[in-house]
Enzyme design. Sequence first.
Site, PDB file in Angstrom:
ATOM      1  CE  LYS A 138      13.578 -23.263  -9.526  1.00 20.59           C
ATOM      2  NZ  LYS A 138      13.427 -23.207 -10.900  1.00 20.59           N
ATOM      3  CG  ASN A 168      20.500 -14.459 -12.608  1.00 18.36           C
ATOM      4  OD1 ASN A 168      21.503 -14.101 -12.279  1.00 18.36           O
ATOM      5  ND2 ASN A 168      19.798 -15.381 -13.119  1.00 18.36           N
ATOM      6  CB  THR A 169      15.432 -10.205  -9.566  1.00 19.83           C
ATOM      7  OG1 THR A 169      15.051 -10.961 -10.735  1.00 19.83           O
ATOM      8  CG2 THR A 169      14.713  -9.242  -9.121  1.00 19.83           C
ATOM      9  CG  ASN A 199      16.469 -20.805  -8.892  1.00 21.91           C
ATOM     10  OD1 ASN A 199      16.921 -20.632  -9.778  1.00 21.91           O
ATOM     11  ND2 ASN A 199      15.373 -19.960  -8.601  1.00 21.91           N
ATOM     12  CB  THR A 200      20.743 -21.302 -10.767  1.00 19.48           C
ATOM     13  OG1 THR A 200      20.343 -19.941 -10.698  1.00 19.48           O
ATOM     14  CG2 THR A 200      20.029 -21.860 -12.245  1.00 19.48           C
ATOM     15  CE1 TYR A 248      15.722 -23.533 -18.852  1.00 16.02           C
ATOM     16  CE2 TYR A 248      18.009 -23.843 -18.405  1.00 16.02           C
ATOM     17  CZ  TYR A 248      17.198 -23.075 -18.977  1.00 16.02           C
ATOM     18  OH  TYR A 248      17.401 -21.918 -19.487  1.00 16.02           O
ATOM     19  CB  THR A 249      21.023 -27.893 -17.413  1.00 14.24           C
ATOM     20  OG1 THR A 249      20.754 -26.695 -16.906  1.00 14.24           O
ATOM     21  CG2 THR A 249      22.381 -27.754 -17.981  1.00 14.24           C
ATOM     22  CG  PHE A 280      12.602 -13.035 -13.116  1.00  9.26           C
ATOM     23  CD1 PHE A 280      13.109 -14.220 -13.112  1.00  9.26           C
ATOM     24  CD2 PHE A 280      12.296 -12.339 -11.936  1.00  9.26           C
ATOM     25  CE1 PHE A 280      13.186 -15.197 -11.869  1.00  9.26           C
ATOM     26  CE2 PHE A 280      12.250 -13.393 -10.743  1.00  9.26           C
ATOM     27  CZ  PHE A 280      12.858 -14.534 -10.638  1.00  9.26           C
ATOM     28  CG  ASN A 316      20.209 -18.240 -16.161  1.00 13.84           C
ATOM     29  OD1 ASN A 316      19.333 -17.147 -15.962  1.00 13.84           O
ATOM     30  ND2 ASN A 316      20.038 -19.108 -15.226  1.00 13.84           N
ATOM     31  NE  ARG A 317      25.587 -11.505 -17.444  1.00 13.83           N
ATOM     32  CZ  ARG A 317      26.784 -12.009 -17.830  1.00 13.83           C
ATOM     33  NH1 ARG A 317      27.390 -12.949 -16.843  1.00 13.83           N
ATOM     34  NH2 ARG A 317      27.643 -11.735 -18.917  1.00 13.83           N
ATOM     35  CB  SER A 373      16.006 -15.604  -9.701  1.00 17.68           C
ATOM     36  OG  SER A 373      16.750 -15.476 -10.539  1.00 17.68           O
ATOM     37  CB  SER A 407       7.629 -20.085 -12.309  1.00 19.85           C
ATOM     38  OG  SER A 407       8.734 -19.430 -11.377  1.00 19.85           O
ATOM     39  CB  ALA A 445      10.259 -21.992 -14.209  1.00 28.31           C
TER      40      ALA A 445
END
Length: 334
Positions: A212, A183-184, A241-242, A315-316, A120, A116-117, A181, A145, A67
């Site tokens: 996840k 970032n939320t 996740n990250t 992903y990366t 979503f 990344n930030r 995540s 996701s 995702a």
Amino acid sequence: MTIFETAVRPVLFRVGGGDAEKAHEFTLGRLAGLGSGTRALLRRRYAVSDPVEVFGVRFPNRVGLAAGMDKNGVALPAWPALGFGFVEVGTVTAKAQPGNDKPRLFRLRESEAVINRMGFNNAGAAALAERLRALGPIGVPLGISLGKSKVTPLEEAVQDYLASYELLHPYADYIAVNVSSPNTPGLRTLQDKSALAALLGALVGKVPVLVKIAPDLTEPAIAELLEVCLASGAAGVIATNTTLGREGLAGPDQARAAEAGGLSGRPLTERARKIVHFVHEETGGRLPIIGVGGIVEADDAARMFDAGASLIQLYTGFIYRGPALVRAAARARP
């Protein structure tokens, strides 16, 4: 070095003056525009047949797209042509949202990593449902996701996820519940026992549901989360996740360490593998695992399978190594 690494990647890394998000959007646009003939040629080069059944779903091979790469499903026909045995779109939210302020995506080249930030950023569940309805099957399993809309209070999270679920589960071979995540704001609190139990209680039933998890959880916290997953009928776990950590960065990338957001790529390789091993041991293999995090070469894939992953996602690693990594990882064995 592959053709992608010597010829394609340098061009992509210069797109938009080196802006990673502009390069990402450029790449998605090019992939979305591939014709059926080009896709067939790519498929002959990169596709690997190694069928496996996991949580009741048959996968043509064990390597999927994670995702975050194609949040809105704009390039879905291209990913199987590049060798992926399944694709996970999203993270998508019930309400469309722009995500966090730009710039919000950064390459750390010497470390083969990304921060990344994004937050979503996506067109919303209804838009994705309409795209999937019009497109039809893509030839490989599709995961979707789900995340919480930023404007939705945490106490209304279950209803928010459920709204997306009801729109999208008819098109999904599995649903991934993203509660990890960084970032939320507040999202990771949904990994707590009571919150996760309520969420899974609302979502489990119609299609396989996977959770996840964050790589920053302690082993006791992961063990508690796994108890909830087993008790609630979750079909599996996606690990991981990250990370908010910044360990393992190469010297030239240290200046980027101060950027807020989740780190992915090579620095996460060992942590993700250890968490997959812990999950596998803790559950006695009762919860299938999709291993993701720091898979940059075929040996990383083999070690992730050896740790207990049934499937893996890229992903990366795909950003840095291209579709040759998909093929090599699909051929990897523990």
